[in-house]
Design a protein around this motif. Structure first.
Motif, PDB file in Angstrom:
ATOM      1  N   PRO A 259       0.825  -1.229   0.000  1.00  0.00           N
ATOM      2  CA  PRO A 259       0.000   0.000   0.000  1.00  0.00           C
ATOM      3  C   PRO A 259       0.850   1.266   0.000  1.00  0.00           C
ATOM      4  O   PRO A 259       0.812   2.052   0.933  1.00  0.00           O
ATOM      5  CB  PRO A 259      -0.825  -0.136   1.285  1.00  0.00           C
ATOM      6  CG  PRO A 259       0.012  -0.976   2.180  1.00  0.00           C
ATOM      7  CD  PRO A 259       0.780  -1.911   1.301  1.00  0.00           C
ATOM      8  N   LEU A 260       1.635   1.457  -1.049  1.00  0.00           N
ATOM      9  CA  LEU A 260       2.552   2.592  -1.130  1.00  0.00           C
ATOM     10  C   LEU A 260       2.394   3.329  -2.455  1.00  0.00           C
ATOM     11  O   LEU A 260       2.187   2.707  -3.490  1.00  0.00           O
ATOM     12  CB  LEU A 260       4.005   2.088  -1.040  1.00  0.00           C
ATOM     13  CG  LEU A 260       4.448   1.478   0.280  1.00  0.00           C
ATOM     14  CD1 LEU A 260       5.758   0.711   0.081  1.00  0.00           C
ATOM     15  CD2 LEU A 260       4.617   2.560   1.338  1.00  0.00           C
ATOM     16  N   ARG A 261       2.510   4.634  -2.397  1.00  0.00           N
ATOM     17  CA  ARG A 261       2.556   5.477  -3.593  1.00  0.00           C
ATOM     18  C   ARG A 261       3.814   6.317  -3.529  1.00  0.00           C
ATOM     19  O   ARG A 261       4.127   6.876  -2.478  1.00  0.00           O
ATOM     20  CB  ARG A 261       1.384   6.474  -3.615  1.00  0.00           C
ATOM     21  CG  ARG A 261       0.101   5.944  -4.085  1.00  0.00           C
ATOM     22  CD  ARG A 261      -0.924   7.055  -4.249  1.00  0.00           C
ATOM     23  NE  ARG A 261      -1.303   7.711  -3.014  1.00  0.00           N
ATOM     24  CZ  ARG A 261      -1.473   9.025  -2.904  1.00  0.00           C
ATOM     25  NH1 ARG A 261      -1.231   9.821  -3.919  1.00  0.00           N
ATOM     26  NH2 ARG A 261      -1.880   9.552  -1.766  1.00  0.00           N
ATOM     27  N   HIS A 350      -0.667   4.151   2.603  1.00  0.00           N
ATOM     28  CA  HIS A 350      -2.071   4.534   2.480  1.00  0.00           C
ATOM     29  C   HIS A 350      -2.542   5.419   3.635  1.00  0.00           C
ATOM     30  O   HIS A 350      -3.363   6.308   3.450  1.00  0.00           O
ATOM     31  CB  HIS A 350      -2.911   3.256   2.413  1.00  0.00           C
ATOM     32  CG  HIS A 350      -4.357   3.506   2.171  1.00  0.00           C
ATOM     33  ND1 HIS A 350      -4.824   4.059   0.996  1.00  0.00           N
ATOM     34  CD2 HIS A 350      -5.452   3.299   2.943  1.00  0.00           C
ATOM     35  CE1 HIS A 350      -6.150   4.173   1.065  1.00  0.00           C
ATOM     36  NE2 HIS A 350      -6.545   3.718   2.235  1.00  0.00           N
ATOM     37  N   TYR A 410      -5.987   1.503  10.436  1.00  0.00           N
ATOM     38  CA  TYR A 410      -5.004   2.489   9.983  1.00  0.00           C
ATOM     39  C   TYR A 410      -4.444   3.305  11.154  1.00  0.00           C
ATOM     40  O   TYR A 410      -5.114   3.514  12.150  1.00  0.00           O
ATOM     41  CB  TYR A 410      -5.644   3.486   9.010  1.00  0.00           C
ATOM     42  CG  TYR A 410      -6.308   2.902   7.794  1.00  0.00           C
ATOM     43  CD1 TYR A 410      -5.853   1.732   7.195  1.00  0.00           C
ATOM     44  CD2 TYR A 410      -7.412   3.536   7.215  1.00  0.00           C
ATOM     45  CE1 TYR A 410      -6.466   1.215   6.068  1.00  0.00           C
ATOM     46  CE2 TYR A 410      -8.033   3.026   6.084  1.00  0.00           C
ATOM     47  CZ  TYR A 410      -7.564   1.860   5.516  1.00  0.00           C
ATOM     48  OH  TYR A 410      -8.171   1.358   4.415  1.00  0.00           O
TER      49      TYR A 410
END
Lengths: 420, 84
Positions: A259-261, A350, A410
């Protein structure tokens, strides 16, 4: 092989000066690359080198290779704004960053390397009521964990930062108040990389520059078995990735999605000027922050580029916006000449909190999602080393496992400087 | 600075736009998915050294929501379309 580290001191400086500086020992070795280690750390940046050092020092594991695609200290550890602080939002984040600030304060002595650690204080300039509320809310949580925020008036802010002459009652965003974080510091990024590298090397860890990892390798049982490099295959039962920005580039070579950008952050420095600013000034409503380096340059950080980016240059639009915002509060900087600009790419998780975690692939560990990773180097490196050595996270990094996404639990963090 | 070819306004600079995040597939019915698929849709965007699809809002122009196909290394824009 453990070498004896040459200690640096005023006396050693004097002795070498008398010998014409001809006998300085290399700060670290360049040993031949072997084909097998107990553990591989990918990335000789701040986190990778710190992890290597703490692995050797705290856990006695020295059969370790740190593989670096470029040159030591040439990645994102050199592409940031050297700001160290612990004014975060979450119960999970604050103790971690408090620990990192503490480690930085003692690191010069620990590594026998002058980091030029300089306690500066960070002052957040607040220009919207939403931001005032955000800082009050942060302070409530920070008080629990020994981080500090103190409210000051606009008059007191202007007394402490005389250059800050904008943001008056008739301006677009009049200043409402300020929050003072006395724990903040700046230091020298090269020294952090070199200090950790030299100390890790002296304990027996091998650092291999110009050794890019092109492919992760899995054994027949599915577990990680090593890495492929242009210099040959290197085997290890544990591979830890500390490759800010390119984590997914590597994990996708073994089909692992995370879950990385990846995004690119903007920074630039001015010409050196006489001492004019003795604190770090952060303007979260405008998306700009700055401090003055020991050399006299104004070090200025801006907002990230919009959208994902693997570039390391900065966008003209972001640059112009950052300068315009800076001039709103510091109109005297209109005459300041800007010298250099750089971007640094990072992978943001995220929920905007870091990831220090085992993965679904046995033996593969990732340290990623470091938005503001420079300040996290000592505690993040110690946490990564603990995970590599024991297979379990230490208490401070335990909240930052990948499992939190599996449970949609989260740790939504908003403590980043210019995130808006 | 990106130059975005808005289908209504023509070529406009990036400063007229707001970024709206990765263009996701339509929201699936969570009950019809495995937990892993649901978590993947929620949290894992494509992150290639290459082409991504993303949403941009022409906030200081015509107000339309656009979908861009953009390269994460070259920043080249291959396609701009209205809506998803």
């Amino acid at each position: 092989m453990v070498s004896v580290m040459q200690r640096y001191s005023a006396l050693s400086l004097l002795r070498h000066a008398l010998n014409g500086h001809r006998n300085w020992q290399a700060a670290w070795r360049s040993p031949p690359l072997r084909d097998r280690y107990s553990a591989i750390i990918v990335g000789a940046g701040g986190h990778g080198l710190a992890a290597a050092y703490y692995l050797a020092k705290e856990h006695g594991i020295t059969d370790v290779a740190v593989l670096e695609a470029g040159w030591l200290g040439g990645g994102n550890v050199a592409r940031n704004t050297v700001t160290v602080r612990s004014n975060y939002m979450r119960d999970e984040s604050i103790p971690f960053y408090v620990r990192s600030v503490d480690l930085y304060d003692g690191l010069t002595r620990d590594l026998n390397f002058n980091l030029m650690q300089s306690k500066r204080t960070m002052i957040d300039v607040l220009q919207t009521w939403g931001m005032v509320r955000d800082r009050r809310r942060r302070r409530l949580i920070m008080d629990i964990y020994g981080s500090t925020y103190q409210d000051i008036s606009v008059d007191e802010l202007r007394r402490r930062v005389p250059l800050l002459t904008g943001g008056g009652p008739d301006s677009r965003l009049p200043i409402l108040g300020a929050a003072v974080h006395t724990d903040a510091s700046v230091n020298r990024h090269d020294a952090v990389a070199w200090g950790y590298a030299r100390a890790a090397d002296a304990l027996g860890v091998e650092i291999h520059q110009k050794t890019p990892v092109t492919q992760l390798l899995r054994g027949p049982d599915g577990a990680i078995s090593g890495v492929e490099t242009p210099r040959g295959t290197v085997r290890a039962p544990i591979v830890a990735l500390a490759v800010s920005g390119h984590t997914t580039t590597l994990t996708e070579t073994v089909g692992l999605r995370l879950p990385l950008r990846t995004i690119n952050l903007t920074a630039f420095v001015s010409e050196p000027v006489k001492p004019a600013l003795d604190v770090i000034v952060n303007c979260p409503d405008l998306g700009v922050y700055l401090s003055q380096s020991d050399k006299g340059e104004m070090v200025i950080g801006g907002a990230p580029d919009l959208g994902q980016s693997f570039r390391r240059d900065i966008k003209q639009g972001v640059f112009e916006h950052t300068v315009a915002m800076l001039l709103e509060l510091f109109p005297a900087f209109r005459r300041l000449k800007l010298l250099r600009q750089w971007g640094g790419h990072l992978d943001m998780a995220h929920d905007a909190s870091p990831i220090v975690s085992k993965t679904d692939i046995p033996g593969l560990i990732v340290s990623a999602g470091w938005w503001g990773g420079y300040k996290a180097i000592p505690a993040g490196g110690a946490g990564l080393a603990h995970l590599i050595a024991t297979g379990r996270p230490d208490p401070l990094t335990a909240p930052f496992g990948l499992n939190r996404f599996r449970h949609l639990d989260y740790v939504v963090e908003t403590g980043t400087t210019t995130a808006r | 600075m990106l130059l975005i070819d808005c289908p209504f306004c023509g070529k406009r600079t990036e400063s007229e736009f707001a970024y709206g995040g990765p263009a996701l597939a339509p929201r699936p019915d969570p009950a019809a998915l495995t937990d892993a698929e649901w978590v993947d849709w929620l949290t894992v965007p494509p992150n290639p050294l290459g082409w991504v699809e993303e949403r941009w809002w022409h906030a200081r122009g015509c107000g339309a929501w656009l979908t861009l196909r953009r390269h994460t290394v070259t920043h080249e824009i291959a396609e701009v379309r209205h809506g998803r």
